[in-house]
Design a protein around this motif. Structure first.
Motif, PDB file in Angstrom:
ATOM      1  N   UNK A 137       8.755 -14.386 -11.045  1.00  0.00           N
ATOM      2  CA  UNK A 137       7.765 -13.627 -11.287  1.00  0.00           C
ATOM      3  C   UNK A 137       6.604 -14.181 -10.448  1.00  0.00           C
ATOM      4  N   UNK A 138       6.696 -15.254  -9.815  1.00  0.00           N
ATOM      5  CA  UNK A 138       5.570 -15.925  -9.221  1.00  0.00           C
ATOM      6  C   UNK A 138       5.188 -15.245  -8.073  1.00  0.00           C
ATOM      7  N   UNK A 139       6.116 -14.692  -7.428  1.00  0.00           N
ATOM      8  CA  UNK A 139       5.746 -13.783  -5.928  1.00  0.00           C
ATOM      9  C   UNK A 139       6.747 -12.788  -5.785  1.00  0.00           C
ATOM     10  N   UNK A 140       6.841 -11.872  -6.498  1.00  0.00           N
ATOM     11  CA  UNK A 140       7.630 -10.577  -6.386  1.00  0.00           C
ATOM     12  C   UNK A 140       7.615  -9.749  -5.161  1.00  0.00           C
ATOM     13  N   UNK A 141       8.722  -9.552  -4.473  1.00  0.00           N
ATOM     14  CA  UNK A 141       8.596  -8.693  -3.453  1.00  0.00           C
ATOM     15  C   UNK A 141       9.318  -7.213  -3.706  1.00  0.00           C
ATOM     16  N   UNK A 142       8.610  -6.240  -3.351  1.00  0.00           N
ATOM     17  CA  UNK A 142       9.412  -4.881  -3.707  1.00  0.00           C
ATOM     18  C   UNK A 142       9.088  -4.005  -2.432  1.00  0.00           C
ATOM     19  N   UNK A 143      10.530  -3.494  -2.247  1.00  0.00           N
ATOM     20  CA  UNK A 143      10.783  -2.924  -1.067  1.00  0.00           C
ATOM     21  C   UNK A 143      10.660  -1.415  -0.979  1.00  0.00           C
ATOM     22  N   UNK A 144      10.580  -0.721  -2.260  1.00  0.00           N
ATOM     23  CA  UNK A 144      11.012   0.770  -2.316  1.00  0.00           C
ATOM     24  C   UNK A 144       9.832   1.141  -3.521  1.00  0.00           C
ATOM     25  N   UNK A 145       9.668   2.465  -3.415  1.00  0.00           N
ATOM     26  CA  UNK A 145       8.825   3.043  -4.582  1.00  0.00           C
ATOM     27  C   UNK A 145       9.474   3.069  -5.904  1.00  0.00           C
ATOM     28  N   UNK A 146      10.943   3.085  -5.855  1.00  0.00           N
ATOM     29  CA  UNK A 146      11.791   3.092  -7.192  1.00  0.00           C
ATOM     30  C   UNK A 146      11.351   1.763  -7.582  1.00  0.00           C
ATOM     31  N   UNK A 147      11.681   0.643  -6.700  1.00  0.00           N
ATOM     32  CA  UNK A 147      11.371  -0.700  -7.378  1.00  0.00           C
ATOM     33  C   UNK A 147      10.065  -0.957  -7.813  1.00  0.00           C
ATOM     34  N   UNK A 148       9.087  -0.399  -7.076  1.00  0.00           N
ATOM     35  CA  UNK A 148       7.662  -0.461  -7.926  1.00  0.00           C
ATOM     36  C   UNK A 148       7.530   0.148  -9.380  1.00  0.00           C
ATOM     37  N   UNK A 149       8.432   1.337  -9.310  1.00  0.00           N
ATOM     38  CA  UNK A 149       8.440   1.823 -10.807  1.00  0.00           C
ATOM     39  C   UNK A 149       9.032   1.029 -11.695  1.00  0.00           C
TER      40      UNK A 149
END
Length: 379
Positions: free
Chosen positions: A49-61
Motif C-alpha cells: 500500500x506504499x504506492x498503489x496504482x489504479x487503472x480503472x474506476x472499478x479498481x478505484x471503487x
C-alpha cells in the motif's frame, strides 16, 4: 543455530529485509507472502500500500472500499498513481464517482500521478484533492493506449490549466512532470514562495502563457529542467527565458523527437548560464558553431552530452574543441559515433582514437556511439 533435526526458523526481523530486497514483486506474490504467518502481514501491507496504482474506476471503487473497511492501512500510503479509463459503453455510477472523490481526498500523500481520464482537464481533479500540502512530487500524464476510450470526452485532449489556485495548492512541491498534455499557464496575480527543484515537460504543447510563469516563485530553487518534444521550435524562446530567470539552474536536458530542429537557444547572443553544470541536447541539427556557443554560454559545465544523427561536427573538430580547453571544468563527454556530412558516416578507429586521446589528456571521461536519450544520459 537451531538444534539438529528441527526445521529452520526464520527470525521475524528478517521479513522486512526480505521484502525490500526485491523491487519486482507481483501483487500475487504479496498475497502468498501474507499467508505464510501473521508476522508477514504488516510488512507486506507496508510495501503493497506504499504506492498503489489504479487503472480503472472499478479498481478505484474496490480500493476505496478496502481503505474504508481498514483505516489502519492509510498510514502506509506514501504515493498514489491514478490512471482510470472509463468504458465508453457506459456511464460512471455514483458509487464510482464517490470512490474517486474519497481517494483524491486522502491526506498525507507525497507522490501523486494523475493519468487516464483524470488527465482530461486535469485541474478539475486537482481541485478535489484535499491533502495537497504534503505533496512533493506531481505527475500529470495524458498518454493513452490506442484502445483507451473516455466515456463522455472521447474527443477531448488531455490538458491542464495552471493558475493561482492550482499553484497555491502545492506550496511544498519539489518535482513537477507534465506529459502528453496541452498546457495553459496563467500568470500569477500574487507572489508566493515556491520550492520546485525539478521540472519535466514531455511532449507538452504550450497553448497559452509562458513557461517561466509555471514555476514563478521557484526561479531561485529550480535546479533541473528537462524538455522532450516532437518539435521544439516553439519552446526555444521559453527555454531561453528559463535560462535567463533561473540563475541557479544546474541541469538542462533538451531533446527534439522530430530530429530536424536547430537549438536556437545557442544561436547568436545565447544567454549566460553560469550555474549550469550538466547539459544534454539530443536530436538537434548541431554544427561546430553550436559547440562554441555552448562553451561561451555554459563555461562551468562538468558534463556535456550531444547526441543524434544530425550532428555536423567532424571528429577533428571535437578533438580540437576538447584540446582548446574551452570547457575547463568538463569531466564527462558524450559524443556521437559519426558525422552527418550528409549523409551520416561513422568515424574510423583512428578518428575515435584522436578524440579519445584528447579527452584522456584533459582527464575527461568519453562515451561515444551509445544511444542517447534525455532521461538517461546524465546522472
Amino acid at each position: 543455530m537451531h538444534p539438529p533435526g528441527d526445521p529452520p526458523v526464520l527470525v521475524d526481523d528478517l521479513i522486512p529485509i526480505i521484502i525490500e530486497s526485491n523491487d519486482h514483486w507481483w501483487p500475487r506474490d504479496f498475497q502468498r507472502l501474507a499467508l505464510i504467518s501473521p508476522a508477514w502481514v504488516t510488512p507486506v501491507r507496508k510495501r503493497l500500500y506504499a504506492h498503489p496504482s489504479l487503472r480503472s474506476f472499478r479498481a478505484c471503487k474496490l480500493f476505496a472500499r478496502t481503505l474504508l473497511d481498514n483505516p489502519a492501512l492509510l498510514p502506509y500510503m506514501r504515493g498514489l498513481e491514478l490512471r482510470p479509463v472509463a468504458d465508453s459503453r457506459r456511464v460512471l455510477d455514483e458509487q464510482e464517482m464517490q470512490s474517486l472523490r474519497y481517494i483524491l481526498g486522502l491526506e498525507g500523500i507525497q507522490d501523486v500521478t494523475l493519468g487516464g481520464d483524470l488527465a482530461l482537464s486535469a485541474e478539475r481533479f486537482i481541485h478535489f484533492m484535499a491533502g495537497t500540502r504534503t505533496i512533493t512530487t506531481l505527475h500529470i500524464d495524458g498518454y493513452s493506449f490506442p484502445d483507451d476510450h473516455a466515456s463522455s470526452t472521447v474527443h477531448t485532449l488531455p490538458s491542464l490549466e495552471w493558475d493561482d489556485v492550482v499553484a497555491f495548492r502545492f506550496p511544498f512541491l519539489r518535482s513537477l512532470t507534465l506529459s502528453n498534455v496541452a498546457l495553459a499557464v496563467y500568470p500569477q496575480s500574487m507572489d508566493h514562495p515556491g520550492m520546485l527543484s525539478h521540472l519535466t515537460l514531455n511532449n507538452v504543447q504550450l497553448v497559452y502563457g509562458a513557461l517561466p510563469d509555471l514555476c514563478q516563485g521557484s526561479w531561485e530553487t529550480l535546479r533541473v529542467l528537462k524538455l522532450v518534444g516532437k518539435s521544439t521550435v516553439e519552446l526555444d524562446d521559453e527555454v531561453r527565458s528559463m535560462l535567463e530567470l533561473c540563475e541557479n539552474l544546474e541541469e538542462l536536458h533538451y531533446e527534439a523527437v522530430d530530429r530536424s530542429s536547430h537549438p536556437s537557444i545557442f544561436d547568436d547572443e545565447p544567454p549566460t548560464c553560469e550555474s549550469l553544470q550538466k547539459l544534454s541536447i539530443s536530436g538537434f541539427d548541431v554544427n561546430p558553431l553550436t559547440l562554441e556557443a555552448i562553451a561561451h554560454s555554459c563555461p562551468k559545465l562538468t558534463e556535456l552530452a550531444v547526441c543524434g544523427r544530425i550532428i555536423r561536427i567532424p571528429s577533428e573538430r571535437w578533438a580540437a574543441f576538447v584540446n582548446s580547453d574551452a570547457l575547463p571544468c568538463l569531466q564527462r563527454l558524450i559524443a556521437p559515433a559519426g558525422t552527418n556530412i550528409p549523409p551520416f558516416m561513422y568515424w574510423s578507429s583512428d578518428q575515435h582514437d584522436e578524440l579519445r586521446d584528447a579527452c584522456k589528456s584533459r582527464g575527461i571521461s568519453l562515451f561515444s556511439g551509445a544511444p542517447c536519450h534525455v532521461q538517461q544520459v546524465l546522472h
